[in-house]
Design a protein around this motif. Structure first.
Motif: not given
Length: 408
Positions: A251-276
């Motif tokens: 998908g879209h590469p993760i950009v290392i920014e302090r202002g974007r720390i939650i966005s990749p965590l939300m995507t990670l949680s969404a995929y892990f929750s859907r598989s769960g």
């Protein structure tokens, strides 16, 4: 794996090798002897079932697939012993979900002062502002939410004239109104995200994002394997066994920014929750949240109502509906004074059986997710994650205070 294959190929004579236990002790500690007996017994049973006799036999691929299920269960214990710890392996899904729940509640209070939009609507606005026009399928992939939810969100944004498109399957783009709102919300989101990185240095933050990238890769893989299994299109019956020829879309590469720390965590949680959700439905016929509620009750039975609700981080009505459904299905029981809030809850015999299945599946899922990480990477990630969680708690308490002041 090699030990079990040797027993399958050569028979009972290969099963009395004390040296194997000695070599495994460094990896598995006190459980080495028991683990060896488990895999040897499995190999001998499979050998007998397959009608194999004599020595020097070829090990079939199906044997390795079945063995992987057992070894996945032993892997977390090996990691725990190598780390010199006695605590159980980390099950990241619940910790991640609770962090994001706090962030969401805090965000709802903060963003409501600007405009009343649900979280997914805001995420899509942010995505379109940073990536430009996207078709719904690309939006779904980027935010880790299924296409139906994205379609409903896009419909709401169209009605508010925040986005536009030429036809139903055309790319979605921001209107001038949507761009202005996105810019305003993005400035607020950046401030909120920066607050979550308080006490986290630049090098530590870069390492944290690098680990999230690895975890997201595995989470996508796990989801796609579980989805294939649910649709009968899977090559292996074990979704936790990695396919060496498989490479999921990053998908879209993760950009290392302090202002974007939650966005990749939300995507990670969404995929892990859907598989769960697919895993627990397949194994227990329970939804993701039903599995969580049963798990929390069984972990600390008998548990009172207020303690249960506080651990779930959900409102009383939603927790109540789920508890009632589990009682009706004969999976939990209540003892004590009349009334839901005065009783204590425990699993029934059937509930305990499903709890053990949930626990094992959770261990395997977490082991699969964390497998690419070395122990130093894992420990550093969890330490940084704890800092983010602590900052989220402080942020939420501040927003609750502001909200109370506004209502006076």
């Amino acid at each position: 794996m090699d030990r079990a294959k040797a027993v399958y190929a050569d028979g009972p004579e290969a099963a009395s090798d004390g040296k194997a236990v000695e070599e495994l002790t460094g990896l598995l500690g006190p459980m080495a002897e028991e683990a060896t007996r488990i895999v040897e017994a499995f190999a001998l049973g499979a050998r007998s079932s397959d009608g194999v006799t004599g020595a020097g036999n070829t090990v079939p691929p199906e044997f390795s697939t079945r063995l992987s299920i057992i070894l996945n269960g032993l892997a977390p214990e090996a990691e725990t012993h190598r780390a010199g710890r006695d605590d159980p392996p980390n099950v990241i899904q619940q910790d991640l979900w609770q962090l994001l729940y706090k962030v969401r509640e805090s965000a709802e209070l903060s963003y409501a002062r600007e405009i009343d939009l649900v979280e997914l609507d805001r995420r899509i606005l942010f995505l379109l502002r940073s990536q430009g026009a996207l078709v719904p399928a690309d939006i779904s992939s980027a935010v880790g939410v299924d296409k139906a939810q994205v379609s409903r969100s896009v419909k709401r944004l169209l009605e508010l004239k925040m986005v536009e498109r030429d036809q139903i399957r055309a790319p979605v783009s921001l209107t001038r109104k949507g761009t202005a709102l996105s810019d305003r919300l993005l400035r607020l989101a950046e401030l909120r995200n920066r607050e979550l990185t308080f006490d986290i240095g630049d090098e530590e933050l870069a390492q944290f994002f690098a680990v999230i990238e690895k975890l997201l890769h595995r989470a996508v893989m796990l989801y796609e394997q579980e989805r294939a299994l649910s649709q009968g299109e899977v090559k292996s019956l074990n979704p936790f066994a990695i396919d060496p020829a498989y490479e999921p879309s990053s998908g879209h590469p993760i950009v290392i920014e302090r202002g974007r720390i939650i966005s990749p965590l939300m995507t990670l949680s969404a995929y892990f929750s859907r598989s769960g959700a697919l895993t627990f439905k397949r194994l227990t016929n329970l939804s993701n949240f039903e599995s969580w509620v049963l798990n929390e009750i069984a972990l600390d039975a008998p548990i009172d109502w207020n303690t249960l609700v506080s651990r779930l981080d959900r409102d009383h009505s939603q927790a109540g509906r789920t508890v009632r459904a589990l009682v009706e299905r004969g999976l939990i029981e209540r003892a004590g004074q009349p009334g839901r809030r005065h009783g204590k809850f425990s699993p029934t015999a059937e509930g305990q059986r499903l709890f053990e299945i949930i626990q094992e599946a959770s261990r395997q899922r977490s082991a699969f997710l964390m497998a690419p990480l070395s122990m130093p990477e894992r420990e550093q990630f969890l330490a940084t994650f704890e800092k983010v969680r602590r900052n989220a708690v402080v942020q939420l308490e501040r927003e609750r205070t502001f909200d109370e002041l506004d209502q006076k």
